[in-house]
Design a protein around this motif. Sequence first.
Motif, PDB file in Angstrom:
ATOM      1  N   PHE A 181     -42.891 -51.275   6.904  1.00 15.71           N
ATOM      2  CA  PHE A 181     -41.840 -50.260   6.883  1.00 15.71           C
ATOM      3  C   PHE A 181     -40.767 -50.714   5.915  1.00 15.71           C
ATOM      4  CE2 PHE A 181     -37.561 -49.506   8.961  1.00 15.71           C
ATOM      5  CZ  PHE A 181     -37.361 -48.273   8.378  1.00 15.71           C
ATOM      6  N   SER A 182     -40.443 -49.841   4.976  1.00 18.89           N
ATOM      7  CA  SER A 182     -39.379 -50.117   4.020  1.00 18.89           C
ATOM      8  C   SER A 182     -38.622 -48.831   3.751  1.00 18.89           C
ATOM      9  CB  SER A 182     -39.960 -50.677   2.714  1.00 18.89           C
ATOM     10  OG  SER A 182     -40.886 -49.773   2.149  1.00 18.89           O
ATOM     11  N   GLY A 183     -37.352 -48.944   3.459  1.00 23.96           N
ATOM     12  CA  GLY A 183     -36.562 -47.751   3.191  1.00 23.96           C
ATOM     13  C   GLY A 183     -35.950 -47.173   4.443  1.00 23.96           C
ATOM     14  N   GLY A 214     -24.624 -50.221  11.200  1.00 25.20           N
ATOM     15  CA  GLY A 214     -24.652 -51.203  10.124  1.00 25.20           C
ATOM     16  C   GLY A 214     -25.112 -52.567  10.544  1.00 25.20           C
ATOM     17  N   GLU A 215     -24.465 -53.575   9.952  1.00 28.40           N
ATOM     18  CA  GLU A 215     -24.917 -54.951  10.039  1.00 28.40           C
ATOM     19  C   GLU A 215     -24.886 -55.519  11.452  1.00 28.40           C
ATOM     20  OE1 GLU A 215     -24.208 -58.981   7.359  1.00 28.40           O
ATOM     21  OE2 GLU A 215     -22.617 -57.484   7.538  1.00 28.40           O
ATOM     22  N   ASP A 216     -24.013 -55.010  12.295  1.00 29.56           N
ATOM     23  CA  ASP A 216     -23.921 -55.540  13.653  1.00 29.56           C
ATOM     24  C   ASP A 216     -25.016 -55.013  14.565  1.00 29.56           C
ATOM     25  OD1 ASP A 216     -23.109 -52.946  13.980  1.00 29.56           O
ATOM     26  OD2 ASP A 216     -21.088 -53.414  14.704  1.00 29.56           O
ATOM     27  N   GLY A 217     -25.894 -54.133  14.061  1.00 20.58           N
ATOM     28  CA  GLY A 217     -27.009 -53.635  14.852  1.00 20.58           C
ATOM     29  C   GLY A 217     -26.651 -52.551  15.835  1.00 20.58           C
ATOM     30  N   CYS A 218     -25.446 -52.012  15.764  1.00 25.85           N
ATOM     31  CA  CYS A 218     -24.983 -50.988  16.715  1.00 25.85           C
ATOM     32  C   CYS A 218     -24.954 -49.612  16.060  1.00 25.85           C
ATOM     33  CB  CYS A 218     -23.577 -51.328  17.224  1.00 25.85           C
ATOM     34  SG  CYS A 218     -23.484 -52.968  17.967  1.00 25.85           S
ATOM     35  N   VAL A 219     -25.078 -48.589  16.889  1.00 29.25           N
ATOM     36  CA  VAL A 219     -24.921 -47.199  16.452  1.00 29.25           C
ATOM     37  C   VAL A 219     -23.777 -46.608  17.261  1.00 29.25           C
ATOM     38  CG1 VAL A 219     -25.991 -44.944  16.201  1.00 29.25           C
ATOM     39  CG2 VAL A 219     -27.377 -47.008  15.932  1.00 29.25           C
ATOM     40  N   ASN A 261     -30.721 -54.602  19.832  1.00 27.96           N
ATOM     41  CA  ASN A 261     -31.278 -55.939  19.548  1.00 27.96           C
ATOM     42  C   ASN A 261     -32.461 -55.884  18.586  1.00 27.96           C
ATOM     43  OD1 ASN A 261     -29.413 -57.073  21.254  1.00 27.96           O
ATOM     44  ND2 ASN A 261     -30.801 -57.141  23.017  1.00 27.96           N
ATOM     45  N   ALA A 262     -32.350 -55.103  17.535  1.00 31.85           N
ATOM     46  CA  ALA A 262     -33.439 -54.979  16.562  1.00 31.85           C
ATOM     47  C   ALA A 262     -33.006 -55.377  15.162  1.00 31.85           C
ATOM     48  CB  ALA A 262     -33.971 -53.543  16.544  1.00 31.85           C
ATOM     49  N   GLY A 263     -31.798 -55.897  15.004  1.00 32.93           N
ATOM     50  CA  GLY A 263     -31.337 -56.310  13.693  1.00 32.93           C
ATOM     51  C   GLY A 263     -30.410 -55.295  13.064  1.00 32.93           C
ATOM     52  N   THR A 267     -34.249 -50.550  10.892  1.00 31.88           N
ATOM     53  CA  THR A 267     -33.482 -51.777  10.705  1.00 31.88           C
ATOM     54  C   THR A 267     -34.007 -52.566   9.511  1.00 31.88           C
ATOM     55  OG1 THR A 267     -34.855 -53.257  12.064  1.00 31.88           O
ATOM     56  CG2 THR A 267     -33.239 -51.870  13.210  1.00 31.88           C
ATOM     57  N   SER A 268     -33.195 -53.477   9.033  1.00 27.38           N
ATOM     58  CA  SER A 268     -33.577 -54.303   7.894  1.00 27.38           C
ATOM     59  C   SER A 268     -34.642 -55.323   8.260  1.00 27.38           C
ATOM     60  CB  SER A 268     -32.348 -55.025   7.326  1.00 27.38           C
ATOM     61  OG  SER A 268     -31.792 -55.902   8.293  1.00 27.38           O
ATOM     62  N   THR A 269     -34.865 -55.540   9.551  1.00 24.05           N
ATOM     63  CA  THR A 269     -35.921 -56.441  10.001  1.00 24.05           C
ATOM     64  C   THR A 269     -37.231 -55.709  10.231  1.00 24.05           C
ATOM     65  OG1 THR A 269     -35.085 -56.180  12.263  1.00 24.05           O
ATOM     66  CG2 THR A 269     -34.354 -58.113  11.029  1.00 24.05           C
TER      67      THR A 269
END
Length: 939
Positions: free
Chosen positions: A19-21, A293-298, A315-317, A348-350
């Motif tokens: 998965f990318s994008g 964003g970066e903190d993994g929260c919406v 908790n998914a990055g 997520t980025s992960t």
Amino acid sequence: MDVPPPVSNALTLDWTFGFSGDVHSLASHDRTAIFYTSSHTGIIYDYKAKTQQLLQGHCNKITSTVISPDKKWIATADSGPDNVIVIWDSISGTPVKTIFNPHQNGVAALAISSDSMCLASLSQVDDVGEQELSLWEWTVDNEGALYTSVVPGVVSSSSAHTAVSFDPADHRVIVTNGPHKVTFWTWESFQLKPYNPVLSKRDGGVLQSSTLISSIFLPDTTLAVTSTTSGDLILWDAVPQQERQEDEDDDPANVPEFVDTNPLKSMVKSIRLSEGQISFLGTTMDKYLVVAGEDGCVRFYDFSLRIMAWYEDLNAGPVTSVSFASNAPSSIDDSASDFVCPDFVVGTSTSYIIGVECALFQEIEPENRRGAVLVQGIGDHAPCIAAHPTMDRLVIGVADGTLQLWDFMTRTLLMVQDLMSEGGVKQRPQSCQFDASGRALALGMTSGMLKLSDPDSLQEMASFANGDMPITTIRFSPDSSWLAYADTANYVYVLNFAIVEEAPQPEDDDASAERSAPTATWNYVGRIKSHTKAITGLEFTVREDGRLAMVSVAEDRTLVEYDLSEATPETGIKLRGEPTKIEQVAIPTACMWHPLLGGDFEDRVVTANNEFKFKQWNADNKSCRRTSLCPTYGGPLTSLQTIPAINPERNQFGPSPYVVYSTAEKVIGIVKIPFDGNPHKAMGLIAHPTAISSITVSGDGRFVISAGGEDRCVNIWQISTGTLDRKYEEAAAKAEGLGSAEMYSELIDEETKNDLIDFFYYAQLRTQGEDSMEERKITGLVALSELPNLVRSLGYYPSEEECAAMIAEVYYAKFTETGETCDTIDLDTFIKLYVNHRGIFGTSKSEIEDAFANLGAGDGRFSWGKLVEMLKSKGEAITEEDLKNIMKALTGGGEGMNPATLMDAGVFSDKILGFDEENGEGVEEAKAFDETGLTDLQV
């Protein structure tokens, strides 16, 4: 009973891991689907049925995607050569519109208008440092963009804009942003005009202090917002014309007349919403601003930036995208909360895609607020993969130091294992391989450590740290009793699986000692530096006489065979004879043992080189048996693996006449044995948009699996060898004129073909004597002694060693079958021989410059006398008489050239060899050949 239609390709994409994008929800009351990309493939994934629709059409990695508000259309775009924008039907997965080469270097970002009628595309920076914004009326059958304008202030990729968005209230207004600048656009006046907001010194400082990520408009307002890497949100709002502060940079001539609903905007304020980067901005239900964003929260805010809901336990990055279903939640306790939104998916980025129900916001326990994993991708690039020999299992080695174990038929992730060594240091895999019995998995690390793991639990069984350089290749012997691996220091290491008996243990009350039960274990035998340059191939086989054999090839142009019968921990590793020089100029890039098929009684090693040739070497005397053209679809071959054949009666797998190959960049394919250069016995396709790190074949021979390395993508391709056979038979049925050689004729132009026929018949006259008065007898055969003259008359100038190999190839062509040799050649055989042996590329001036440098030209020049002496003494020395004849043919004289005359590569190529083109002779011919070779290349 309906008969399924024949498969059109020998390799068909069956599934994609990765998965990318961005991720987009296509879910509704009657649909459970999402859309995301994996490298250059779009995927519509039904997460309830667990099925994929694969949208193929891009040659490059997809860089931007967008879906229409009604979720009916999907738009994808890529960057690179031959870039395209494709609009797809989200239900059927079929393309409805393709825009070819929308920008010089491709697309950086896409947006779609609220009515789905228009697309906006931000280009990648072009070759002169400029960036474009283009508007496309994709529903209209027009050529080119409706409007295109240069983005102001962009001078290089570092200042390029990376985000674009339409105003949902008025699609004539657009916003884009770069790292430090926001630009608003309007196209109501039959042109696309930009406007940069007026900024005070305080406002400008805020923009410069952090990097801008994305910008959107808020529905039913005059507000626009921009996110930053520092976690700030910048608000832009309309400012009446009379209240705007005058600014020296604000040229009224450049300010467009914006529509009343979207007057000119200025920065209102900035507010800190997060402690880390805000990667995603969106809206839902026309009343909530969605920030992630970066903190993994919406988090959800109203348009006054009051927080309404938050999902902080995913908790998914770091979150990169959020997308909402088209239906509102069907079950939620409205009395508990005023907040209601559609269910959504998070990317997520992960490389996770998480499904989140709106009702999770009401859950008390954190573990109940994590959502459901819909897709788990590959968190980093995948340098290696391996398929289990007897089960539908696939191991993916990930550069972040983890192993993934998949059931590739049920698409189930069975296990993830962190690779740790003593002291808690994470090991990063570089290569991996199952043994033939499936009892062990070998892992080669970037640190030089070799791990042997249990293939079911992935738990370590043994480890060996005998080197400190990355392990690039691992091979098990067919009986799983030997293991060999190679590293980047050019060492070959050998291990043996052996029975070890424990020494007797003395006991005080018993004079007789007892031995412990023998144990089977892997023992380190030794290592040997058998090559001076990078090892490109390492392979085991069982010879026809039952003896185990192992060979390697490397960029030092040598073939080495190892004597395993003499390999012990005490004696180390021995070679069977001296290394054999197998190339003069070309570099071996891969090797394999030729499978012993029916009627084949000679053990041979097959090598591929960077001049697109297969060479077959007798395993005993290392003589070259045959040279043939190999596939030219995208670069030299770097991996060769046979496809197993199923014996249904014995439920066993054996060798087949089909071989899977890969190149360093983009391409995988299939070629059929015997390797004879026939272009209709090979196919290739673009499997990945960039480098291919690894390929493997399933144990049952049904699938070939490829890893794209940096693109975090692993593709599973279904094999249909019958399709390749069918295309070959169709081509053979159409062959006319020159018999079987007609199938090779597309590889040479018509003029060369005519010359070839004329020279061949002239060679028959030479055989009988040009001045003979006897009756001419045209036998259709030419003596092998005429072969060098024939090929040189056609412009191919092989060395003496290459001439000897050609003659030997024909002379011994049927020796292993009939025991007879042949000292003549017919026209069909000569055509195939010429096509297979001649060079793919012409000699260029740069190669001549390299040759001068290799000969020791300090300043790039030699005196003519010194060059002549080297030609007469180095390599295949040229005799005095031959040199005079050569110079006479090239220059019409040359015998009286002053020995002191200085000669450099340019003078030699222009004045002596007579090169007319900048890149040397043969370049156009090579280009034409490559275009012919790419005829069957598929996307």
